[in-house]
Design a protein around this motif. Structure first.
Motif, PDB file in Angstrom:
ATOM      1  N   LEU A 152       0.888  -1.192   0.107  1.00  0.00           N
ATOM      2  CA  LEU A 152       0.176  -0.082   0.052  1.00  0.00           C
ATOM      3  C   LEU A 152       0.962   1.253   0.088  1.00  0.00           C
ATOM      4  N   LEU A 153       2.033   1.380   0.875  1.00  0.00           N
ATOM      5  CA  LEU A 153       2.593   2.213   0.901  1.00  0.00           C
ATOM      6  C   LEU A 153       3.426   2.693  -0.324  1.00  0.00           C
ATOM      7  N   ARG A 154       3.727   1.438  -1.088  1.00  0.00           N
ATOM      8  CA  ARG A 154       4.516   1.675  -2.096  1.00  0.00           C
ATOM      9  C   ARG A 154       3.732   2.568  -3.559  1.00  0.00           C
ATOM     10  N   SER A 155       2.545   2.340  -3.295  1.00  0.00           N
ATOM     11  CA  SER A 155       1.903   3.141  -4.415  1.00  0.00           C
ATOM     12  C   SER A 155       2.014   4.533  -4.492  1.00  0.00           C
ATOM     13  N   PRO A 156       2.387   5.001  -5.515  1.00  0.00           N
ATOM     14  CA  PRO A 156       2.535   6.824  -5.583  1.00  0.00           C
ATOM     15  C   PRO A 156       1.112   7.299  -5.167  1.00  0.00           C
ATOM     16  N   ILE A 157      -0.077   6.771  -5.290  1.00  0.00           N
ATOM     17  CA  ILE A 157      -1.183   7.347  -4.836  1.00  0.00           C
ATOM     18  C   ILE A 157      -1.283   7.549  -3.353  1.00  0.00           C
ATOM     19  N   PHE A 158      -0.728   6.478  -2.518  1.00  0.00           N
ATOM     20  CA  PHE A 158      -0.975   6.642  -1.365  1.00  0.00           C
ATOM     21  C   PHE A 158       0.367   7.340  -0.649  1.00  0.00           C
ATOM     22  N   GLN A 159       1.404   7.462  -1.374  1.00  0.00           N
ATOM     23  CA  GLN A 159       2.346   8.325  -0.929  1.00  0.00           C
ATOM     24  C   GLN A 159       2.102   9.969  -0.933  1.00  0.00           C
ATOM     25  N   ARG A 160       1.291  10.103  -1.693  1.00  0.00           N
ATOM     26  CA  ARG A 160       0.686  11.591  -1.638  1.00  0.00           C
ATOM     27  C   ARG A 160      -0.294  12.032  -0.874  1.00  0.00           C
ATOM     28  N   LEU A 161      -0.756  11.059   0.192  1.00  0.00           N
ATOM     29  CA  LEU A 161      -1.838  11.287   1.030  1.00  0.00           C
ATOM     30  C   LEU A 161      -1.195  11.781   2.418  1.00  0.00           C
ATOM     31  N   PRO A 162      -1.766  12.421   2.830  1.00  0.00           N
ATOM     32  CA  PRO A 162      -1.370  13.166   4.079  1.00  0.00           C
ATOM     33  C   PRO A 162      -1.549  11.852   5.294  1.00  0.00           C
ATOM     34  N   PRO A 163      -0.677  11.952   6.057  1.00  0.00           N
ATOM     35  CA  PRO A 163      -0.377  10.875   7.137  1.00  0.00           C
ATOM     36  C   PRO A 163      -1.987  10.549   7.754  1.00  0.00           C
ATOM     37  N   ALA A 164      -2.582  11.599   8.145  1.00  0.00           N
ATOM     38  CA  ALA A 164      -3.495  11.462   8.827  1.00  0.00           C
ATOM     39  C   ALA A 164      -4.855  10.574   8.050  1.00  0.00           C
ATOM     40  N   ASN A 165      -4.749  10.829   6.637  1.00  0.00           N
ATOM     41  CA  ASN A 165      -5.642   9.982   5.605  1.00  0.00           C
ATOM     42  C   ASN A 165      -5.323   8.396   5.618  1.00  0.00           C
ATOM     43  N   LEU A 166      -3.765   8.465   5.643  1.00  0.00           N
ATOM     44  CA  LEU A 166      -3.437   6.989   5.814  1.00  0.00           C
ATOM     45  C   LEU A 166      -3.891   6.283   7.025  1.00  0.00           C
ATOM     46  N   GLN A 167      -3.850   6.718   8.074  1.00  0.00           N
ATOM     47  CA  GLN A 167      -4.455   6.344   9.388  1.00  0.00           C
ATOM     48  C   GLN A 167      -5.738   5.956   9.308  1.00  0.00           C
ATOM     49  N   LYS A 168      -6.581   7.073   8.948  1.00  0.00           N
ATOM     50  CA  LYS A 168      -8.111   6.600   8.764  1.00  0.00           C
ATOM     51  C   LYS A 168      -8.220   5.509   7.808  1.00  0.00           C
ATOM     52  N   ILE A 169      -7.596   5.500   6.693  1.00  0.00           N
ATOM     53  CA  ILE A 169      -7.722   4.386   5.554  1.00  0.00           C
ATOM     54  C   ILE A 169      -7.457   3.220   6.480  1.00  0.00           C
ATOM     55  N   LEU A 170      -6.471   3.100   6.942  1.00  0.00           N
ATOM     56  CA  LEU A 170      -6.085   1.658   7.491  1.00  0.00           C
ATOM     57  C   LEU A 170      -7.252   1.089   8.716  1.00  0.00           C
ATOM     58  N   MET A 171      -7.755   2.049   9.381  1.00  0.00           N
ATOM     59  CA  MET A 171      -8.568   2.014  10.412  1.00  0.00           C
ATOM     60  C   MET A 171     -10.123   1.495   9.955  1.00  0.00           C
ATOM     61  N   SER A 172     -10.414   2.027   8.540  1.00  0.00           N
ATOM     62  CA  SER A 172     -11.502   1.902   7.995  1.00  0.00           C
ATOM     63  C   SER A 172     -11.560   0.589   7.201  1.00  0.00           C
ATOM     64  N   LEU A 173     -10.499   0.059   7.081  1.00  0.00           N
ATOM     65  CA  LEU A 173     -10.403  -1.191   5.888  1.00  0.00           C
ATOM     66  C   LEU A 173     -11.115  -2.153   6.616  1.00  0.00           C
ATOM     67  N   ALA A 174     -11.987  -2.890   5.995  1.00  0.00           N
ATOM     68  CA  ALA A 174     -12.671  -4.207   6.322  1.00  0.00           C
ATOM     69  C   ALA A 174     -12.442  -5.301   5.594  1.00  0.00           C
ATOM     70  N   ALA A 175     -12.229  -6.529   6.167  1.00  0.00           N
ATOM     71  CA  ALA A 175     -11.725  -7.770   5.693  1.00  0.00           C
ATOM     72  C   ALA A 175     -13.003  -8.448   5.198  1.00  0.00           C
ATOM     73  N   ILE A 176     -12.961  -8.977   4.045  1.00  0.00           N
ATOM     74  CA  ILE A 176     -13.969  -9.907   3.605  1.00  0.00           C
ATOM     75  C   ILE A 176     -13.401 -11.250   2.735  1.00  0.00           C
ATOM     76  N   HIS A 177     -14.019 -12.308   2.710  1.00  0.00           N
ATOM     77  CA  HIS A 177     -13.570 -13.449   2.266  1.00  0.00           C
ATOM     78  C   HIS A 177     -14.204 -13.921   0.966  1.00  0.00           C
ATOM     79  N   PHE A 178     -13.692 -14.539  -0.128  1.00  0.00           N
ATOM     80  CA  PHE A 178     -14.384 -15.087  -1.416  1.00  0.00           C
ATOM     81  C   PHE A 178     -13.648 -16.449  -1.301  1.00  0.00           C
TER      82      PHE A 178
END
Length: 439
Positions: A142-168
């Motif tokens: 995730l951190l390797r992606s240029p998109i995520f490297q552009r984001l403020p650290p606060a956004n990264l923290q919110k993203i990681l806290m909001s990610l929900a796991a789902i199985h297929f």
């Protein structure tokens, strides 16, 4: 005492956000300036503290509390520990060490002003080995992606806290072509297959195979268009997903940059490239002078023809498709801007190319040839439309096949890099064994 970047502490610090995105040289210089502190059953900071230094947990466990009530307990090996503890200043809560803990303090400027954007290749940038072991670290991907490297650290923290796991399960459809976009996905473990039907009755074409760390699903969320591919689980797969609203507020809006017509002209004078992502038919009818046409459905195949040295201004009819195209460009380290509201925002201007000369000639000829059999012309026009539609379908199929070949090529190149790195490591081990033998 300075930190060795290759030490155990250094490896832990290297994974902290946003330090994980720093160039190697800058990270090494930072390590020479920081010190790991140690306390036991004491406060790391108290509510109301205004110190500009942010605190990262290296070892141990910390309780965050307010008015004596426990808000959260953070362990050093958790995802939450990759971010500064309760980073708001002044502090809103207390942080208390549970037993012995080790931590470091960083000036807030380092966190709030991470590495400025740079799209040029630079050998001093951090290189994350694409070995099998690392491929399981979805956060590193995730951190390797240029998109995520552009984001403020606060956004990264919110993203990681909001990610929900789902199985297929293997064989289950994750996304179906034509359905509405609802989530953005990151593959935590497993593999899936991308397929597409150029037309409802056409044969399904295999486009790509995705695996650990890959992301998908953003096109429909950005453009508002239906899903343009079907994605099926090849193996049992675990996905981390972010809902549309959070994707838009935390990723899309901070990433995309819009300009008006005057901004376009200013950027062009500085060397920017004007890219029209509409269909060839729409482009031929009218377009901005100096623009090049690369329809969005084939843009992925043309990425390597675009220079990372020049910013790109993306144009479409209403701005929606341009947003998806710009996001794709940003993911591939190409700086991109969007003409706000697209061609619809422009009143007739002198530098909008008119219809082609052939169309104008045809129009004039038609008006001056009233004696031509109208019925015959209509029949010919119907035939031409059918032939044109058939050519479009064929072209779409060829573009899809080219896209598949491009993905296959990228996969092969990635495997080649992995094998090369493994060979280097084996050579080092062999050299060491030979050296030990002769000692």
């Amino acid at each position: 005492m300075a930190i060795d970047g290759n030490s155990e502490d250094g490896l832990v610090i290297r994974k902290l956000i946003p330090l994980a995105t720093l160039p190697v040289a800058r990270f090494s210089a930072l390590c020479a300036e920081i010190t790991v502190e140690e306390i036991q059953d004491d406060f790391l900071f108290k509510k109301g503290d205004t110190s500009p230094e942010l605190v990262y947990l290296i070892n141990g466990e910390v309780t965050l509390q307010a008015a004596g009530l426990v808000v959260e307990v953070i362990a050093a090996n958790s995802d939450s520990a990759k971010f500064a503890l309760a980073h708001q200043i002044p502090r809103k809560i207390d942080a208390v060490a549970n037993g012995r803990v080790r931590f470091l303090r960083l000036n807030a400027d380092i966190v709030n002003n991470p590495l400025s954007l740079a799209y040029k290749e630079d050998n001093s940038y951090m290189v994350i080995d694409e070995t099998e072991g690392d491929s399981n670290d979805w956060m590193a991907a995730l951190l390797r992606s240029p998109i995520f490297q552009r984001l403020p650290p606060a956004n990264l923290q919110k993203i990681l806290m909001s990610l929900a796991a789902i199985h297929f399960d293997a064989g289950e459809i994750i996304i179906e072509q034509g359905s509405a976009g609802d989530y953005y996905y990151l593959i935590k473990s497993g593999q899936c297959l991308l397929t597409r039907k150029p037309t409802p009755n056409a044969k399904e074409i295999k486009l790509a195979q995705l695996s650990n760390g890959d992301t998908f699903g953003e096109d429909a969320l950005i453009s508002g268009a239906p899903r343009n591919v079907t994605i099926t689980a090849l193996t049992d797969i675990v996905l981390l997903r972010l809902d549309k609203q959070q994707f838009v507020s935390l990723i899309k809006e901070p990433s995309l940059k819009f300009v008006d017509y005057e901004g376009v002209q200013e950027a062009l004078q500085k060397g920017a490239v004007l890219l029209d992502v509409r269909s060839p038919d729409d482009y031929e009818k009218h377009h901005l002078d100096g623009s090049m046409n690369a329809p969005f459905f084939s843009l992925r195949m043309q990425l390597k023809t675009l220079s990372q040295e020049k910013p790109v201004i993306v144009v479409c009819q209403d701005g929606k498709v341009s947003e998806a195209a710009a996001f794709l460009l940003l993911r591939n380290k190409i700086d991109a801007m969007i003409l706000r509201n697209g061609m619809e925002s422009l009143a007739p201007r002198s530098n909008i190319a008119p219809e082609s000369e052939n169309e104008a000639s045809f129009s004039g000829s038609a008006s001056g040839a009233a004696n031509i059999n109208t019925s015959l012309l209509e029949d010919q026009l119907r035939v031409l439309k059918l032939e044109n539609e058939a050519l479009k379908n064929t072209n779409q199929q060829l573009n899809d096949k080219c896209m598949k070949l491009e993905f296959d090529k990228q996969h092969a190149e990635k495997q080649c890099r992995i094998l090369h790195k493994q060979m280097e490591k084996l050579t080092q081990v062999l050299d060491k064994l030979k050296g030990d033998k002769f000692e």
